[in-house]
Write a protein that holds these residues in place. Structure first.
Motif, PDB file in Angstrom:
ATOM      1  N   PHE A  14       0.825  -1.199   0.000  1.00 50.58           N
ATOM      2  CA  PHE A  14       0.000   0.000   0.000  1.00 50.58           C
ATOM      3  C   PHE A  14       0.866   1.260   0.000  1.00 50.58           C
ATOM      4  CE2 PHE A  14      -2.393   3.319   2.284  1.00 50.58           C
ATOM      5  CZ  PHE A  14      -3.509   3.408   1.463  1.00 50.58           C
ATOM      6  N   ILE A  15       1.914   1.250   0.828  1.00 52.87           N
ATOM      7  CA  ILE A  15       2.819   2.396   0.886  1.00 52.87           C
ATOM      8  C   ILE A  15       3.561   2.558  -0.430  1.00 52.87           C
ATOM      9  CG2 ILE A  15       4.895   3.316   1.990  1.00 52.87           C
ATOM     10  CD1 ILE A  15       3.922   2.068   4.600  1.00 52.87           C
ATOM     11  N   GLU A  16       4.002   1.444  -1.006  1.00 52.28           N
ATOM     12  CA  GLU A  16       4.721   1.505  -2.274  1.00 52.28           C
ATOM     13  C   GLU A  16       3.841   2.090  -3.369  1.00 52.28           C
ATOM     14  OE1 GLU A  16       7.970   1.245  -4.695  1.00 52.28           O
ATOM     15  OE2 GLU A  16       7.906   0.730  -2.558  1.00 52.28           O
ATOM     16  N   GLU A  17       2.582   1.722  -3.377  1.00 52.80           N
ATOM     17  CA  GLU A  17       1.652   2.227  -4.387  1.00 52.80           C
ATOM     18  C   GLU A  17       1.393   3.727  -4.241  1.00 52.80           C
ATOM     19  OE1 GLU A  17      -1.749  -0.223  -3.766  1.00 52.80           O
ATOM     20  OE2 GLU A  17      -0.995  -1.896  -4.976  1.00 52.80           O
ATOM     21  N   ASN A  18       1.667   4.263  -3.049  1.00 52.12           N
ATOM     22  CA  ASN A  18       1.393   5.679  -2.795  1.00 52.12           C
ATOM     23  C   ASN A  18       2.667   6.506  -2.633  1.00 52.12           C
ATOM     24  OD1 ASN A  18      -1.699   6.206  -2.320  1.00 52.12           O
ATOM     25  ND2 ASN A  18      -1.270   4.221  -1.385  1.00 52.12           N
ATOM     26  N   LYS A  19       3.814   5.970  -3.073  1.00 54.57           N
ATOM     27  CA  LYS A  19       5.075   6.700  -2.925  1.00 54.57           C
ATOM     28  C   LYS A  19       5.094   7.973  -3.774  1.00 54.57           C
ATOM     29  CE  LYS A  19       9.081   4.849  -2.263  1.00 54.57           C
ATOM     30  NZ  LYS A  19      10.326   4.057  -2.394  1.00 54.57           N
ATOM     31  N   ASP A  20       4.453   7.951  -4.932  1.00 53.78           N
ATOM     32  CA  ASP A  20       4.382   9.165  -5.742  1.00 53.78           C
ATOM     33  C   ASP A  20       3.607  10.260  -5.017  1.00 53.78           C
ATOM     34  OD1 ASP A  20       5.856   8.049  -7.760  1.00 53.78           O
ATOM     35  OD2 ASP A  20       4.125   7.503  -8.999  1.00 53.78           O
ATOM     36  N   LYS A  24       5.283  13.823  -3.897  1.00 54.73           N
ATOM     37  CA  LYS A  24       4.755  15.117  -4.332  1.00 54.73           C
ATOM     38  C   LYS A  24       4.451  16.019  -3.140  1.00 54.73           C
ATOM     39  CE  LYS A  24       2.727  13.412  -8.659  1.00 54.73           C
ATOM     40  NZ  LYS A  24       1.472  13.129  -9.397  1.00 54.73           N
ATOM     41  N   ILE A  25       3.852  15.454  -2.109  1.00 53.73           N
ATOM     42  CA  ILE A  25       3.533  16.249  -0.920  1.00 53.73           C
ATOM     43  C   ILE A  25       4.813  16.767  -0.277  1.00 53.73           C
ATOM     44  CG2 ILE A  25       2.534  16.205   1.398  1.00 53.73           C
ATOM     45  CD1 ILE A  25       0.483  16.120  -0.858  1.00 53.73           C
ATOM     46  N   THR A  26       5.808  15.888  -0.167  1.00 52.59           N
ATOM     47  CA  THR A  26       7.060  16.266   0.482  1.00 52.59           C
ATOM     48  C   THR A  26       7.804  17.340  -0.308  1.00 52.59           C
ATOM     49  OG1 THR A  26       7.220  13.985   1.292  1.00 52.59           O
ATOM     50  CG2 THR A  26       9.170  15.353   1.521  1.00 52.59           C
ATOM     51  N   CYS A  27       7.901  17.173  -1.607  1.00 54.87           N
ATOM     52  CA  CYS A  27       8.564  18.176  -2.452  1.00 54.87           C
ATOM     53  C   CYS A  27       7.835  19.506  -2.387  1.00 54.87           C
ATOM     54  CB  CYS A  27       8.644  17.684  -3.894  1.00 54.87           C
ATOM     55  SG  CYS A  27       9.806  16.326  -4.150  1.00 54.87           S
ATOM     56  N   ASN A  28       6.529  19.466  -2.318  1.00 51.20           N
ATOM     57  CA  ASN A  28       5.737  20.692  -2.251  1.00 51.20           C
ATOM     58  C   ASN A  28       6.021  21.449  -0.961  1.00 51.20           C
ATOM     59  OD1 ASN A  28       3.543  22.474  -3.223  1.00 51.20           O
ATOM     60  ND2 ASN A  28       2.463  21.674  -1.439  1.00 51.20           N
ATOM     61  N   VAL A  29       6.146  20.712   0.151  1.00 53.00           N
ATOM     62  CA  VAL A  29       6.440  21.337   1.431  1.00 53.00           C
ATOM     63  C   VAL A  29       7.868  21.881   1.455  1.00 53.00           C
ATOM     64  CG1 VAL A  29       6.710  20.933   3.914  1.00 53.00           C
ATOM     65  CG2 VAL A  29       4.760  19.950   2.705  1.00 53.00           C
ATOM     66  N   SER A  43      12.062  10.271   4.233  1.00 54.08           N
ATOM     67  CA  SER A  43      11.929   9.247   5.282  1.00 54.08           C
ATOM     68  C   SER A  43      10.918   9.682   6.325  1.00 54.08           C
ATOM     69  CB  SER A  43      13.289   8.989   5.939  1.00 54.08           C
ATOM     70  OG  SER A  43      14.217   8.480   5.009  1.00 54.08           O
ATOM     71  N   ILE A  44      10.984  10.966   6.699  1.00 54.89           N
ATOM     72  CA  ILE A  44      10.014  11.511   7.657  1.00 54.89           C
ATOM     73  C   ILE A  44       8.600  11.370   7.104  1.00 54.89           C
ATOM     74  CG2 ILE A  44       9.237  13.605   8.827  1.00 54.89           C
ATOM     75  CD1 ILE A  44      11.826  12.472   9.942  1.00 54.89           C
ATOM     76  N   ALA A  45       8.448  11.667   5.816  1.00 59.94           N
ATOM     77  CA  ALA A  45       7.134  11.585   5.178  1.00 59.94           C
ATOM     78  C   ALA A  45       6.614  10.151   5.147  1.00 59.94           C
ATOM     79  CB  ALA A  45       7.206  12.155   3.767  1.00 59.94           C
ATOM     80  N   LEU A  46       7.505   9.202   4.863  1.00 61.51           N
ATOM     81  CA  LEU A  46       7.109   7.786   4.854  1.00 61.51           C
ATOM     82  C   LEU A  46       6.635   7.345   6.240  1.00 61.51           C
ATOM     83  CD1 LEU A  46       9.799   6.032   2.614  1.00 61.51           C
ATOM     84  CD2 LEU A  46       7.331   6.065   2.222  1.00 61.51           C
ATOM     85  N   ILE A  47       7.363   7.747   7.257  1.00 56.98           N
ATOM     86  CA  ILE A  47       6.984   7.397   8.628  1.00 56.98           C
ATOM     87  C   ILE A  47       5.628   8.009   8.971  1.00 56.98           C
ATOM     88  CG2 ILE A  47       7.578   7.722  11.063  1.00 56.98           C
ATOM     89  CD1 ILE A  47      10.540   7.623  10.189  1.00 56.98           C
TER      90      ILE A  47
END
Length: 227
Positions: A14-20, A24-29, A43-47
């Motif tokens: 599920f996480i792998e399917e939503n890595k994009d 995008k959220i992380t780059c935007n921030v 890594s922070i975003a994944l956690i």
């Protein structure tokens, strides 16, 4: 249709399917392009995304918007704590308000969760009272008006809630063992009969860990001397 992370059988998939989405959220921030191998922010975003999977309630709307709030807040908290990160600034006033809205949305979500738990607790307690042929209205009507009387009854109920034989009788017979409580507390039959509904309800509340919100409503401080 969006997958429910609470029901998924493979969290890693599920996480792998939503890595994009996470990227995008992380780059935007962060306002820059990032690399999975080199940037701690991802890594922070994944956690944070994984945490969102753990605490999300599917009855409160779509998962991804909620995960977005969790990720943004985790990253900003990370920036605040990091000594090596340059000053963080919103590029536009609109984004500043977007963060505030996100934080407020999370607070509102948590309030809704608390209200839901409170409603569920009251509903469950009402069902338990029905087994004793009582209602919440009965509790209101049976409540003594004088504080001294309420405190006396509270201490009686507290002592009874710790007495196994009394609890066993109440559970089996669905009523108070008046004679046993007379001997146990030295209170008169007249007093116990008059306030039996209120005493019974308090014993049910005090003898269970299932009613923290109801205890809070009654302002019950278990174990204190109210005399």
């Amino acid at each position: 249709m969006e997958q429910d992370p609470l029901l998924m059988t493979n969290r890693e998939k599920f996480i792998e399917e939503n890595k994009d989405f996470i990227y995008k959220i992380t780059c935007n921030v962060c306002k820059r392009k990032l690399q999975w191998q080199n940037d701690d922010e991802l890594s922070i975003a994944l956690i944070a995304f994984n945490k969102a999977c753990d605490i999300y309630n599917q009855n409160k709307g779509a998962f991804l918007p909620y995960a977005k709030v969790i990720i943004k807040n985790a990253l900003i908290d990370y920036f605040r704590k990091s000594k090596n990160t340059p000053h963080l600034a919103f590029s536009t006033e609109e984004e500043a308000f977007d963060y505030i809205d996100s934080r407020n949305s999370l607070i509102e979500f948590e309030k809704q969760q608390e209200n839901l738990r409170r409603a569920e607790e009251i509903s469950y307690f009402s069902m338990e009272l029905s087994r004793y042929k009582l209602t919440l209205d009965d509790l209101v009507e049976a409540s003594p008006s004088h504080l001294d009387t309420r405190n006396t009854i509270l201490n009686i109920a507290f002592r009874c809630s710790k007495e196994e034989s009394i609890l066993k009788y109440i559970i089996e017979k669905k009523k108070l063992p008046i004679k046993e409580i007379m001997l146990f507390t030295s209170m008169s039959r007249k007093f116990l009969e008059k306030w039996r509904k209120y005493i019974l309800v308090l014993i049910l509340i005090l003898s269970s860990d299932d009613y923290p919100y109801i205890r809070s409503y009654f302002n019950i401080k278990v174990g204190e001397n109210h005399e």
